[in-house]
Design a protein around this motif. Sequence first.
Motif, PDB file in Angstrom:
ATOM      1  N   PHE A 140      -0.870   2.631   3.793  1.00 58.87           N
ATOM      2  CA  PHE A 140      -1.209   2.546   2.369  1.00 58.87           C
ATOM      3  C   PHE A 140      -2.415   1.643   2.120  1.00 58.87           C
ATOM      4  CE2 PHE A 140       1.861   5.174   0.559  1.00 58.87           C
ATOM      5  CZ  PHE A 140       3.081   5.011   1.199  1.00 58.87           C
ATOM      6  N   SER A 141      -2.610   0.643   2.970  1.00 62.01           N
ATOM      7  CA  SER A 141      -3.760  -0.239   2.771  1.00 62.01           C
ATOM      8  C   SER A 141      -5.072   0.449   3.132  1.00 62.01           C
ATOM      9  CB  SER A 141      -3.604  -1.513   3.613  1.00 62.01           C
ATOM     10  OG  SER A 141      -3.592  -1.200   5.002  1.00 62.01           O
ATOM     11  N   GLY A 142      -5.013   1.501   3.948  1.00 58.38           N
ATOM     12  CA  GLY A 142      -6.235   2.177   4.371  1.00 58.38           C
ATOM     13  C   GLY A 142      -6.567   3.420   3.586  1.00 58.38           C
ATOM     14  N   LEU A 143      -5.763   3.756   2.553  1.00 61.31           N
ATOM     15  CA  LEU A 143      -6.029   4.969   1.769  1.00 61.31           C
ATOM     16  C   LEU A 143      -7.306   4.810   0.954  1.00 61.31           C
ATOM     17  CD1 LEU A 143      -2.449   5.920   0.522  1.00 61.31           C
ATOM     18  CD2 LEU A 143      -3.789   7.008   2.323  1.00 61.31           C
ATOM     19  N   GLU A 144      -8.120   5.879   0.939  1.00 60.05           N
ATOM     20  CA  GLU A 144      -9.380   5.871   0.218  1.00 60.05           C
ATOM     21  C   GLU A 144      -9.244   6.651  -1.077  1.00 60.05           C
ATOM     22  OE1 GLU A 144     -11.847   6.174   4.420  1.00 60.05           O
ATOM     23  OE2 GLU A 144     -12.459   7.366   2.684  1.00 60.05           O
ATOM     24  N   ALA A 145      -9.830   6.152  -2.133  1.00 58.78           N
ATOM     25  CA  ALA A 145      -9.751   6.805  -3.439  1.00 58.78           C
ATOM     26  C   ALA A 145     -10.365   8.196  -3.371  1.00 58.78           C
ATOM     27  CB  ALA A 145     -10.475   5.964  -4.489  1.00 58.78           C
ATOM     28  N   GLY A 146      -9.618   9.171  -3.888  1.00 51.74           N
ATOM     29  CA  GLY A 146     -10.120  10.539  -3.940  1.00 51.74           C
ATOM     30  C   GLY A 146      -9.911  11.326  -2.665  1.00 51.74           C
TER      31      GLY A 146
ATOM     32  N   GLY B 110     -11.205  18.138   4.521  1.00 48.88           N
ATOM     33  CA  GLY B 110     -11.217  16.734   4.157  1.00 48.88           C
ATOM     34  C   GLY B 110      -9.841  16.143   3.971  1.00 48.88           C
ATOM     35  N   ILE B 111      -8.826  16.790   4.514  1.00 46.41           N
ATOM     36  CA  ILE B 111      -7.440  16.321   4.363  1.00 46.41           C
ATOM     37  C   ILE B 111      -6.976  15.792   5.716  1.00 46.41           C
ATOM     38  CG2 ILE B 111      -5.087  16.960   3.712  1.00 46.41           C
ATOM     39  CD1 ILE B 111      -6.379  19.410   2.272  1.00 46.41           C
ATOM     40  N   SER B 112      -6.615  14.545   5.776  1.00 43.48           N
ATOM     41  CA  SER B 112      -6.141  13.970   7.026  1.00 43.48           C
ATOM     42  C   SER B 112      -4.629  14.135   7.132  1.00 43.48           C
ATOM     43  CB  SER B 112      -6.522  12.486   7.103  1.00 43.48           C
ATOM     44  OG  SER B 112      -5.990  11.773   5.997  1.00 43.48           O
ATOM     45  N   VAL B 113      -4.152  14.278   8.356  1.00 39.84           N
ATOM     46  CA  VAL B 113      -2.719  14.348   8.643  1.00 39.84           C
ATOM     47  C   VAL B 113      -2.346  13.083   9.406  1.00 39.84           C
ATOM     48  CG1 VAL B 113      -0.883  15.639   9.764  1.00 39.84           C
ATOM     49  CG2 VAL B 113      -2.772  16.863   8.680  1.00 39.84           C
TER      50      VAL B 113
ATOM     51  N   ARG C  87      -3.353  11.750  -2.858  1.00 36.70           N
ATOM     52  CA  ARG C  87      -4.794  11.697  -3.118  1.00 36.70           C
ATOM     53  C   ARG C  87      -5.090  10.252  -3.479  1.00 36.70           C
ATOM     54  NH1 ARG C  87      -6.071  15.824  -6.655  1.00 36.70           N
ATOM     55  NH2 ARG C  87      -7.154  17.110  -5.117  1.00 36.70           N
ATOM     56  N   GLY C  88      -5.739   9.566  -2.571  1.00 38.20           N
ATOM     57  CA  GLY C  88      -5.858   8.123  -2.712  1.00 38.20           C
ATOM     58  C   GLY C  88      -4.473   7.498  -2.594  1.00 38.20           C
ATOM     59  N   ASN C  89      -4.111   6.630  -3.542  1.00 37.11           N
ATOM     60  CA  ASN C  89      -2.788   6.012  -3.551  1.00 37.11           C
ATOM     61  C   ASN C  89      -1.788   6.797  -4.395  1.00 37.11           C
ATOM     62  OD1 ASN C  89      -3.097   3.550  -1.965  1.00 37.11           O
ATOM     63  ND2 ASN C  89      -4.626   2.980  -3.495  1.00 37.11           N
ATOM     64  N   ARG C  90      -2.242   7.887  -4.992  1.00 34.66           N
ATOM     65  CA  ARG C  90      -1.367   8.635  -5.909  1.00 34.66           C
ATOM     66  C   ARG C  90      -0.652   9.748  -5.154  1.00 34.66           C
ATOM     67  NH1 ARG C  90      -2.102  12.925  -9.703  1.00 34.66           N
ATOM     68  NH2 ARG C  90      -4.284  13.113  -9.067  1.00 34.66           N
TER      69      ARG C  90
END
Length: 845
Positions: free
Chosen positions: A40-46, A79-82, A109-112
Amino acid sequence: MSAQKDRWVSSLVFLLFCASSIPRSGSVGLQQEPSPQHYFSGLEAGRASLAFFTPTVSPGAQPFLEQIESSAEALQDYGISVVKVNCPKEDVSRYCGKENALRKAFLFRGNRLIREFPTDSLFDVNSIVANVLFALLFNEVKYIETLADLENIENLLKGKSNMVFAYVPATGTAEHRAVMEAAFVYGTIHQFVLTTEAALLKATSPDDPDVSSAWLLFCHCQQATDPAQPCRRTALGQPLTLLNIHRHLKLMGAPLVTEVAEDPEKVSTVHLQLGLPLVFILSQKETYEADRRTAEFVAWQLLGKAGVALLSRDLVDLNVLHRSNVALKTPDEGMPIQYLVLEDTDEVITLVEDKNKVRQIQEDEQQEEEEEEDEDEKENNNQDIQDDQVVEAVSRDKKRELPLEQVLVLTEENFHSSLLEAARTVVLFYASWEAVSLAVLRSYSEVASHLKGTPGLLLSRVNCWDWPGLCSQENVTQFPTIRIYKEGQQSVTYDGMWGTEELSSFILLSRVSCPLKLATMDEAEGYLRGEFPSELSSHHHTSLLGVFSTTTNEAREAFEEAGNILSGHVRMGMYFEDDALALSRKYSVSPPALLLARSGGRSVEGIALSKHSVQDMVQMIRYELLDIFPEITVPNLPQYLQLRKPFLILFSAGDISQMESKEMLMLAKGGAQKAFVACWLNLKKTPVGHGILRKYFSTTPSLPVLLWVNLHAGGQVFKFPPEQSITEMNVLSWLERLQAGLEIPSSTLSEEDWKPPLPAYDFLQMMEPSVPELSPNTSPHPGDTPVPHPAKSPGGDTAGGDTATREEPSQESTAEEVGSPGRDLRGTAPRLAARDKQGKRHIEL
């Protein structure tokens, strides 16, 4: 997007040519995080990511993990990481707690959090990609359930944009994935609408559609400027795959009628590039308006089946035009244009449609002869054929019995004892349900027949679906796998192409020690001439001989290790006796050195060994074995592309002349030969070369033609002046001008990465050893294979260079001037005598 418009064509004609099926692991794109906090700390917005949180993995969760890992690479293209997140035992949060326990995957998507997926809805790669894209494109792809919903969307789009309406029997299928991948690429151009309601499909189709099959309609709403005017609809008449959808949208985006004023032989449109015929309506100035309406009427009837062009006989000086009113150009290379006299538009439409029907009948008859199926089986046969060429071949030939009498079946009981029966035992490890395994089994049966009676050689097979424990014990983690077991030595695994010729060559070469140690000068000389060892004397391989003195032990040991790595692929010998110095000096080198004998020893090249590491030795040997002036083919192209050098390539309509071969060979052997790859391509042997030339030029140039192509820097294509003869001096002079920037490129290729519309089949799909032990209900299936990477360019809303726009003909004006709407060709060519017409009736052609 206009810069990307034609990338699909380049992919089709070039990258399919390049795809030689180098296996790739299905889990290349999978990321791993040590804990939820790190994730969760490494999630990028969008940025979107699909995460599954895993505590200790139970055996029952293994199929899901394999499929989710296999989907990582496909989702990465969007652009979707697994991400696989490891859960500490003490973590009882929403994602790692017992209520999850690998029963859900989460899309962020990001933190959402976008959506939670039950793992039973992500049962294979198709369902994973389809459902993830469906969730991300929820606002772009409209899901509807009623006819009123569809009509409301159509009314909103009229005069603005077009609509793609798709029906799939169920979500998560391969067809659903194809629609979502297409929507990801084309969603900014067309409005995508999806339904799974069979009643809605029946309401939109005048015929009784098959609700068990997917369906796609292109709705031409942009041209329906009148609110009361319905959107015209053009159905996709092929199976619902990404490639077919892309092809359909490209055809829908092409001009309805193209106006041309040049020799029809030189005309090239998107229809011809996509393998469809082109119909020319021959026009003249006095009847232009009527001819235009006729062409538009025919074009609407043939939309998606053929292109229509309006050809002005006033601007083209061809005598044949005065005797005809219709011409037909097919995409087949070398086929002449047919000039016809037809009575009305019905005959034009029948001309195209009957050709398709005749071709289908011929294919059906051939299929009937090969498969010898009864009528009921033939009716359902098309449902078994998938888009993948390997799966299709297996489906088509499934009733054909393979001659496997020469192949011994191995089990857990007889495996180890059978390995002792012959000096070398070849074992094919395969899975009986897997398409590529069955395709390779055919090649393997041909190899067994070809090598029948070879002393000391046993060919065998193991069905890992029946004997998973044995395959696990042998560390077989991918299907198919071929290994050669030698008594007292480590087994050798085959990693080449699966053709009969390649397999046979590998097996024969592996019978000889690599490197083969030679004891006398006569043996070494005979080895260079291809006469020793006797079992390989009838096979023409380039011979590589390493010559070492007693003081070059380091190089000799590296050479021996390189031989172990290249065993089965290269013919290698080694000589390190006392007179090795005399042998090497005969060829003007000093030990350690390589002697390379091509063409049965008629020419021997001496090469000094300056690097002594095993890796450098292997790389050097592979490079030196490449031909000096090779003929480029589909199998060997990747070897030369890996050099990342410009290509000086001669395209020829057949074998090149002796003079051209001599001049190009001198050029390749010259001092500049390390700077580029001098090669040639025979369009008769490799017909895809026609497509490559059409990509480089608007039409295929006269052959032979010499080109400089730098695929790795700039993508510029330069054409050698056709008025000059191809000699070493002329070509070198031209290359000097080219390097000095004095030559203008004929074309420049796109800087975008080229990707094929369909990927190469994953010949060695990674499988965990425990997979064959799963029950049939949870086992992978042949269809669970990587499917097409999307073409990332819309590439087809218009056709470059065509200025005509698509307009629906007015029935009133047509009726006034032509009589009945589009039914008449009277405005084109003057009527000829009845005997002339009868001699040119299309049904007799």
